[in-house]
Enzyme design. Structure first.
Site, short mmCIF file in Angstrom:
data_model
loop_
_atom_site.label_atom_id
_atom_site.label_comp_id
_atom_site.label_asym_id
_atom_site.label_seq_id
_atom_site.Cartn_x
_atom_site.Cartn_y
_atom_site.Cartn_z
N VAL A 440 -125.81 20.03 47.24
CA VAL A 440 -125.90 19.43 48.82
C VAL A 440 -124.57 18.40 49.06
O VAL A 440 -123.88 18.18 49.82
CB VAL A 440 -127.05 19.56 49.03
CG1 VAL A 440 -126.66 18.82 50.91
CG2 VAL A 440 -128.31 20.21 49.02
N ALA A 441 -124.11 17.80 47.97
CA ALA A 441 -123.74 16.61 48.18
C ALA A 441 -122.31 16.68 47.51
O ALA A 441 -121.55 16.73 47.90
CB ALA A 441 -124.46 15.18 47.04
N TRP A 443 -121.72 19.55 47.52
CA TRP A 443 -120.86 20.71 48.90
C TRP A 443 -119.95 20.11 49.63
O TRP A 443 -119.65 20.68 50.07
CB TRP A 443 -121.63 21.67 48.95
CG TRP A 443 -121.33 22.76 50.20
CD1 TRP A 443 -120.96 23.96 49.83
CD2 TRP A 443 -121.65 22.62 51.86
NE1 TRP A 443 -121.29 24.74 51.65
CE2 TRP A 443 -121.61 23.77 52.53
CE3 TRP A 443 -122.27 21.67 52.16
CZ2 TRP A 443 -121.57 24.06 53.85
CZ3 TRP A 443 -122.30 21.56 54.09
CH2 TRP A 443 -121.85 22.94 54.48
N HIS A 444 -120.70 18.87 50.19
CA HIS A 444 -120.03 17.88 51.08
C HIS A 444 -118.75 17.69 51.03
O HIS A 444 -118.26 17.60 51.82
CB HIS A 444 -121.30 16.87 51.86
CG HIS A 444 -122.49 17.42 53.05
ND1 HIS A 444 -123.59 17.76 52.48
CD2 HIS A 444 -121.66 17.30 54.26
CE1 HIS A 444 -124.00 18.52 53.25
NE2 HIS A 444 -123.74 18.18 54.38
N ASP A 445 -118.54 16.98 49.86
CA ASP A 445 -117.79 16.44 49.09
C ASP A 445 -118.11 15.78 47.97
O ASP A 445 -118.78 15.33 47.72
CB ASP A 445 -117.68 14.80 50.30
CG ASP A 445 -116.19 14.52 50.26
OD1 ASP A 445 -115.30 15.83 49.75
OD2 ASP A 445 -115.49 13.73 51.40
#
Length: 557
Positions: A440-441, A443-445
């Site tokens: 998730v991290a 994927w965000h940036d």
């Protein structure tokens, strides 16, 4: 209906998403949920005291945020340059958040695109005798993509082609799955490093780049759809190899059944793949809809009917309401500009904490508003994706429940394609959660602070999971609710710290806040008073969920 009843309906979960409406749930499940609910406490002396606390504390929170981020603050000259001309009572507006500024400045164009798209489908479908909705989505999606990204479509097309080939032509199931994930995550790094660099090919570098040159900004959501197609296809192909599982009805499937809808294998073709990935209403930012669900709703049975007109209108009003709330905050609290310039010198711990809290509320709203616009567009087009935000950001006391309500469609995507295949909540729950939040991290940036945020979330899950296991057997005791309230206070503090580090104040600002709290008597007094306020808030949140259970609703968040 009375004003109270109308307001209750307006702000109900069912008005956001029929998946959350108790009238659509199975009767047995509703009855079981109602039996677990406790009697109402709204009229008790205890809750009357809580109302008084709310009446005092909430206005003070707004006051502290305004004092820390307005013209009267000594730090105002440091962040004034980030403010723009506003439209409410002659005030300036804090339009300094790059992500929301793009949406806010292009809101009219997005609405105009929707106004063109919706009637065009209704006119062209009968005229051209289009048998399947996906055929229209394919053509419109390609035209939209070229207009949006110009020559950069070639770069995106390369990713689409490679991903399709991986899922379609690698016959070993496990190899195909691992290759899909390795390629998908690798492209996040490749696009971060090289996405906007010149290729050395003249017609690519100097050609038309479209209205939105930064094609890589929206690629993250495209990747989720690419992975969904591959994994749904691989799963369906395996299912068809089991004789007892080949059949299956395609009539009246609910939202969970649509995830594994028994679609014919020929539906997993390249045209449906491109139509799904480029579906215009959800292309830019979602909500995320799985391939199976999209094809089922498009070509077999739509989840949105004529009866839903009232619900869609209420959903539209909810969108307008949230948009106006956001405008009010941006005109009267310049907290984003303050956080960007770190202009909090001399502010009290209460003021710094409110800068962080209202920053988090703006982050919540800046995501909620585009998601609701795109979902509204999709609903009007007859496709019903999951609602992304079903709780107000401030109405959360559990880290686990928070992630079920925040970016809900992405949460469901992660559970389906990562968490459950890795074993879910079994023996390796913490390890699986670490893997999930690391993805998730990333994927965000591709930033260390977001990895730190993801790991902090997992670290903060451990006390909640441990306490739940130890004390769950006492849930019928009178003191259990108050013990849960104490746990909620700890949870809220930890969630705020993790999100302040990841998205608002950064490591330096969060450390300064913590130092300011504990280095003085006034800071410690603030910590005690705010913890008491959080305890009161948690009791109200508990009762809100009990009220939902009394109506047969339990969304576990």
């Amino acid at each position: 209906m009375s004003i109270t009843s109308n307001l209750k309906e307006f702000f109900s979960l069912g008005a956001l998403d029929t998946r959350l409406d108790p009238t659509t749930a199975q009767n047995k499940r509703q009855q079981a949920t109602k039996k677990k609910a406790t009697p109402s406490k709204w009229g008790t002396i205890e809750f009357k005291f809580y109302y008084i606390v709310f009446i005092i504390v909430v206005p003070l929170m707004f006051k502290a945020a305004r004092e820390a981020s307005n013209e009267t603050n000594p730090n105002y000259p440091r962040f004034e340059r980030l403010l723009s001309k506003g439209w409410i009572f002659g005030r300036k507006v804090d339009n300094s958040d790059q992500q929301y500024r793009f949406f806010r400045d292009n809101l009219f164009l997005l609405c105009l695109l929707g106004v063109i798209h919706l009637p065009l489908r209704r006119v062209l479908t009968p005229v051209l005798s289009i048998r399947k909705r996906t055929h229209f989505d394919l053509v419109f999606g390609v035209i939209f993509l070229i207009g949006a990204h110009g020559m950069n479509v070639i770069k995106l097309s390369a990713h689409l082609a490679i991903n399709y080939a991986i899922g379609k032509y690698i016959k070993q199931r496990k190899v195909a799955i691992w290759t899909t994930w390795i390629y998908g995550v690798s492209t996040l790094f490749l696009n971060d490093w090289y996405g906007m660099q010149k290729s050395g090919i003249s017609f690519l570098d100097s050609g038309f780049k479209g209205i939105i040159e930064r094609w890589d900004v929206f690629y993250n959501f495209t990747l989720l759809r690419m992975i969904s197609y591959n994994l749904d296809y691989i799963e369906r192909e395996q299912t068809l190899s089991i004789p007892s599982a080949k059949g299956g009805s395609l009539i009246d499937l609910n939202d969970r059944e649509r995830l594994t809808a028994p679609l014919p294998l020929e539906d997993y073709n390249v045209f449906n793949y491109i139509a799904y990935v480029l579906y215009t209403p959800l292309f830019i930012a979602g909500p995320v809809l799985t391939f199976n669900d999209y094809v089922y709703q498009s070509n077999y049975q739509q989840a949105v009917s004529v009866k839903d007109k009232k619900r869609i209108f209420i959903y539209f009003l909810r969108f307008v309401f949230c948009l106006l709330v956001m405008e009010f905050i941006l005109h009267f609290m310049y907290v984003v500009a303050v956080s960007k310039t770190k202009a909090w010198d001399g502010d009290t711990p209460f003021q710094i904490s409110m800068l962080g809290l209202f920053n988090l509320n703006i982050i919540w709203l800046k995501l909620l508003i585009p998601w609701r616009l795109f979902r509204l567009w999709s609903l009007l087009d007859g496709i019903d994706p999951p609602e992304n935000m079903i709780r107000c950001m401030d109405n959360n006391f559990s880290a686990l429940a928070f992630w079920r309500a925040w970016h809900r469609s992405f949460n469901r995507w992660v559970i389906r394609y990562i968490y459950v295949p890795m074993g879910g909540g079994g023996s390796y729950r913490i390890l699986n959660s670490l893997l999930v939040f690391s993805f998730v991290a990333i994927w965000h940036d591709i930033e260390l602070r977001l990895l730190m945020w993801g790991w902090l979330i997992v670290l903060f899950l451990i006390p909640e999971l441990s306490a739940s296991m130890v004390f769950r057997k006492y849930d019928q005791e009178w003191w259990y609710r108050y013990l849960c309230g104490l746990g909620a206070v700890v949870n809220i503090w930890m969630m705020m710290i993790a999100n302040l580090v990841g998205f608002c104040l950064g490591k330096d600002g969060t450390l300064q806040l913590i130092q300011e709290i504990f280095k003085s008597v006034s800071g410690v007094s603030f910590f005690i008073a705010s913890s008491i306020s959080l305890f009161v808030a948690s009791q109200v949140m508990f009762e809100l969920r009990q009220a939902e259970r009394r109506e047969g609703i339990d969304v576990r968040c």
